[in-house]
Design a protein around this motif. Structure first.
Motif, mmCIF file in Angstrom:
data_model
loop_
_atom_site.group_PDB
_atom_site.id
_atom_site.type_symbol
_atom_site.label_atom_id
_atom_site.label_comp_id
_atom_site.label_asym_id
_atom_site.label_seq_id
_atom_site.Cartn_x
_atom_site.Cartn_y
_atom_site.Cartn_z
ATOM 1 N N TYR A 344 -17.993 16.883 -1.388
ATOM 2 C CA TYR A 344 -18.356 16.162 -2.628
ATOM 3 C C TYR A 344 -19.718 16.281 -2.812
ATOM 4 O O TYR A 344 -20.201 16.113 -3.775
ATOM 5 N N ARG A 345 -20.680 16.168 -1.834
ATOM 6 C CA ARG A 345 -22.084 15.885 -1.942
ATOM 7 C C ARG A 345 -22.436 17.519 -2.431
ATOM 8 O O ARG A 345 -23.634 17.219 -3.116
ATOM 9 N N GLU A 346 -21.871 18.372 -2.309
ATOM 10 C CA GLU A 346 -22.330 19.488 -2.799
ATOM 11 C C GLU A 346 -22.198 19.625 -4.213
ATOM 12 O O GLU A 346 -23.222 20.662 -4.782
ATOM 13 N N TYR A 347 -21.513 18.877 -4.759
ATOM 14 C CA TYR A 347 -21.479 18.967 -6.318
ATOM 15 C C TYR A 347 -22.694 18.265 -6.835
ATOM 16 O O TYR A 347 -23.198 18.890 -7.913
ATOM 17 N N GLU A 351 -20.830 10.983 -9.781
ATOM 18 C CA GLU A 351 -19.523 10.605 -9.333
ATOM 19 C C GLU A 351 -19.083 11.182 -8.117
ATOM 20 O O GLU A 351 -18.605 10.345 -7.258
ATOM 21 N N SER A 352 -19.410 12.380 -7.874
ATOM 22 C CA SER A 352 -19.021 13.127 -6.691
ATOM 23 C C SER A 352 -19.852 12.470 -5.344
ATOM 24 O O SER A 352 -19.589 12.124 -4.492
ATOM 25 N N VAL A 353 -21.127 12.019 -5.461
ATOM 26 C CA VAL A 353 -22.178 11.372 -4.661
ATOM 27 C C VAL A 353 -21.469 9.919 -4.262
ATOM 28 O O VAL A 353 -21.522 9.587 -3.284
ATOM 29 N N GLN A 354 -21.080 9.463 -5.455
ATOM 30 C CA GLN A 354 -20.286 8.114 -5.291
ATOM 31 C C GLN A 354 -19.170 8.236 -4.075
ATOM 32 O O GLN A 354 -18.983 7.387 -3.493
ATOM 33 N N ILE A 355 -18.212 9.298 -4.630
ATOM 34 C CA ILE A 355 -17.049 9.294 -3.595
ATOM 35 C C ILE A 355 -17.570 9.570 -2.247
ATOM 36 O O ILE A 355 -16.905 8.953 -1.097
ATOM 37 N N ALA A 356 -18.401 10.389 -2.068
ATOM 38 C CA ALA A 356 -18.974 10.730 -0.827
ATOM 39 C C ALA A 356 -19.621 9.602 -0.142
ATOM 40 O O ALA A 356 -19.238 9.536 1.140
ATOM 41 N N ASN A 357 -20.196 8.667 -0.987
ATOM 42 C CA ASN A 357 -20.739 7.550 -0.334
ATOM 43 C C ASN A 357 -19.573 6.622 0.366
ATOM 44 O O ASN A 357 -19.608 5.849 1.366
ATOM 45 N N GLN A 358 -18.550 6.513 -0.658
ATOM 46 C CA GLN A 358 -17.427 5.689 -0.265
ATOM 47 C C GLN A 358 -16.808 6.207 1.041
ATOM 48 O O GLN A 358 -16.378 5.381 1.883
#
Length: 409
Positions: A344-347, A351-358
């Motif tokens: 997810y962080r690669e995106y 939104e992707s960074v938020q999912i990665a943080n979760q």
């Protein structure tokens, strides 16, 4: 004629009353001997336990009293280390074989025989078969399911642990007791492994399970049963986790013939990982169809994600990892969480960074709960601890476990 009839009735009633008193008298004496036998067995006075057990059946005992007496006598022989096994086993089986499968004492009998088959006769396959056969008659028995959950835990069979628990779980105190074992198998497996390893003889009475002891356990089980691919997979994964790729591949090759004759999803999943890490991606990919057929949930999705990552198919890998998170134990798999977070962080989008943080936050939260969870699982649960468990398991979407806790008195 009426007089004879009256005297006949009196005789019948008197005989019935005397028989009733005789039965009660005998039953009370049988109960007394059974209590003495239980107490003697508990403190290791095996000869005394056998003596009282055999005395109990000399009285007019009920069927279940006789079954308990035979069970106590059988155990008193099995556990008496002052006798050789050739002396213990025939005498034990003489008593234990008398217990009918529909008797309430049969589950405990099956566990005793299975332990002898595993730890004394060194036959894991026979031990498992005895437990599985007994579960067909007593599917919700705590002792039988306890044995099986521990067995699946120490042999790394994560793909069938949850179905085993779900099949046995029912509401009430029994389900709560089984829930405790299940939670240990998922979050604190070390607590189940140590007693098993001590009984198996790969750990001393004062030792706790270590990584080296785990390898010795699987090596021992493999030596006892050369036709079991599960142990080969566990040994190979042990080497993979420590970076000994060549040794892992060597073990998998040695067990190839066994795995081909006995389909095993765990063996296939470890093989996929090993071949991916060694750059043999085409071989790894060829194992996905049979693995999907055997274990279409968590194990398959993890394996498919490993192949996709090796082929640099990042989107496919992300999709498979998300699917694995929907199947237990994907929700608590640290490799899955860390790998998915990285994808997810690669995106790079918000939104992707938020999912990665979760994902990172949930992983940290799980790590923080370990000490509290260990404390809770080693004591009797009061209201506050049940509330904590409901919250903890609710955050992991474990509805069955939450229902069990809420239903308990």
């Amino acid at each position: 004629m009426n007089r004879r009839l009256r005297w006949g009735m009196v005789a019948i009633l008197t005989g019935s009353a005397l028989l009733f008193l005789k039965i009660r008298w005998d039953s009370s004496h049988a109960a007394m001997h059974l209590q003495e036998a239980r107490e003697a067995l508990a403190i290791g006075s095996f000869a005394e336990a056998r003596q009282h057990g055999e005395s109990a059946v000399t009285w007019f005992a009920s069927r279940e009293q006789r079954s308990e007496a035979w069970y106590l006598c059988g155990r008193a022989y099995l556990e008496d280390r002052q006798l050789t096994r050739s002396e213990r086993l025939p005498n034990a089986m003489e008593f234990l074989s008398r217990i009918r499968h529909d008797s309430i004492w049969y589950p405990q009998t099956a566990v005793s025989i299975a332990n002898d088959k595993l730890f004394e006769a060194k036959s894991p396959r026979e031990a498992r078969q005895i437990i599985d056969d007994a579960l067909l008659v007593w599917p919700n028995d705590i002792g039988l399911n306890h044995w099986k959950l521990i067995w699946l835990t120490v042999t790394n069979q994560t793909m069938v642990l949850e179905p085993c628990f779900q099949a046995a779980a029912n509401h009430g105190a029994a389900a709560e007791e089984l829930l405790r074992v299940w939670l240990k198998s998922q979050f604190l497996p070390h607590d189940l492994e140590t007693p098993f390893d001590r009984q198996l003889g790969v750990a001393g009475n004062q030792e706790f399970t270590t990584d080296a002891i785990r390898l010795e356990r699987w090596t021992t089980l493999r030596r006892w049963n050369l036709d079991e691919p599960t142990y080969i997979a566990a040994i190979s994964e042990w080497y993979l986790q420590r970076g000994f790729l060549s040794e892992a591949l060597k073990r998998l090759r040695e067990g190839k013939a066994t795995a081909e004759s006995t389909a095993d999803p765990y063996y296939l999943s470890v093989s996929v990982r090993a071949f991916c890490e060694s750059g043999q991606v085409d071989i790894a990919a060829s194992l996905l169809p049979p693995l999907q057929q055997l274990a279409p949930g968590y194990l398959y999705s993890i394996a498919a994600a490993r192949v996709a990552l090796a082929q640099n198919q990042r989107e496919v890998a992300k999709r498979e990892l998300e699917a694995a998170r929907q199947n237990w134990p994907g929700r608590i798999d640290p490799w899955l969480s860390t790998t998915l977070e990285g994808l997810y962080r690669e995106y790079g989008d918000e939104e992707s960074v938020q999912i990665a943080n979760q994902l990172s936050t949930e992983r940290d939260w799980l790590n923080e709960q370990q000490e509290k969870l260990r404390d809770v699982l080693t004591k009797k649960w009061d209201h506050s601890e049940r509330i904590w468990l409901v919250d903890f398991l609710g955050r992991l979407n474990r509805d069955l476990e939450v229902d069990i806790l809420r239903a308990a008195p």
